[in-house]
Scaffold this motif. Sequence first.
Motif, PDB file in Angstrom:
ATOM      1  N   PRO A   5       3.188   7.151  -6.883  1.00  0.00           N
ATOM      2  CA  PRO A   5       2.551   8.426  -7.262  1.00  0.00           C
ATOM      3  C   PRO A   5       3.469   9.634  -7.047  1.00  0.00           C
ATOM      4  N   TYR A  51      -7.892   7.656  -5.743  1.00  0.00           N
ATOM      5  CA  TYR A  51      -8.155   6.639  -4.739  1.00  0.00           C
ATOM      6  C   TYR A  51      -8.979   7.288  -3.635  1.00  0.00           C
ATOM      7  N   TYR A  52     -10.069   6.656  -3.268  1.00  0.00           N
ATOM      8  CA  TYR A  52     -10.930   7.202  -2.222  1.00  0.00           C
ATOM      9  C   TYR A  52     -11.267   6.102  -1.230  1.00  0.00           C
ATOM     10  N   SER A  53     -11.347   6.471   0.017  1.00  0.00           N
ATOM     11  CA  SER A  53     -11.722   5.537   1.063  1.00  0.00           C
ATOM     12  C   SER A  53     -12.383   6.328   2.177  1.00  0.00           C
ATOM     13  N   LYS A  83       2.290   1.608  -3.564  1.00  0.00           N
ATOM     14  CA  LYS A  83       1.282   1.942  -4.572  1.00  0.00           C
ATOM     15  C   LYS A  83       0.581   3.269  -4.315  1.00  0.00           C
ATOM     16  N   GLN A  84       0.454   3.666  -3.036  1.00  0.00           N
ATOM     17  CA  GLN A  84      -0.302   4.881  -2.726  1.00  0.00           C
ATOM     18  C   GLN A  84       0.587   6.089  -2.434  1.00  0.00           C
ATOM     19  N   LYS A  85       1.861   5.882  -2.222  1.00  0.00           N
ATOM     20  CA  LYS A  85       2.744   7.005  -1.891  1.00  0.00           C
ATOM     21  C   LYS A  85       3.974   7.062  -2.805  1.00  0.00           C
ATOM     22  N   ASN A 142       0.821  -1.213   0.000  1.00  0.00           N
ATOM     23  CA  ASN A 142       0.000   0.000   0.000  1.00  0.00           C
ATOM     24  C   ASN A 142       0.852   1.259   0.000  1.00  0.00           C
ATOM     25  N   ILE A 174      -1.678   6.401 -12.798  1.00  0.00           N
ATOM     26  CA  ILE A 174      -2.084   6.979 -11.521  1.00  0.00           C
ATOM     27  C   ILE A 174      -3.556   7.359 -11.636  1.00  0.00           C
TER      28      ILE A 174
END
Length: 183
Positions: free
Chosen positions: A64, A88-90, A59-61, A56, A85
């Motif tokens: 990008p 992404y929402y949560s 892939k998320q930091k 995570n 890219i």
Amino acid sequence: MKATKNMPAQLLAESGSQPTMEELGEISKAVKEAWMLEERIEKGTALLAKLGEQLNVIKQKVIPDLMAKFNMSELTTTDGVKVKIVPYYSGKIISPSAYEWLQENGHGGAVKTEVFLPLGKDRMEDGQKAVDVLTKYGFMGACINTEVHHATLKALVKEIMESGKTLPDDKFTVHSGRVAKIT
């Protein structure tokens, strides 16, 4: 039978015959293998969680940020792997007032309301009456869910099987056997 230095008294008490040293060795080997597998599973589960966290972060930091540094939103690596890219929402609701906010802000449709009425055993008829009343008042999706808790079913299967009876094969799948619980 009397306990020997190689055989625990409890084993003798539970057994009708005395196992050989070779047979005791087989049991000991199987117990050790099971114990080691349990330890490996515990370690593997922890490792899997850690790897998921690392993935995570990358892939998320990391990716990008690196691509943003060069104003890139898509890339194909030299070995043909495509990277894009995307947003992404949560979210997670942490306050009951969030439901009110959703209603007041035009998002009430996102809030799902379920009615749950726990009834005791042998109260199916009462449950059906409640569904009928709800349906009468326009709650057309009212329904009753019938289930047997897994622990209750397990105890019932045990009781039936130990009494020498069976359950119908077309209604139940029954698995029985022996398992070693190692602590």
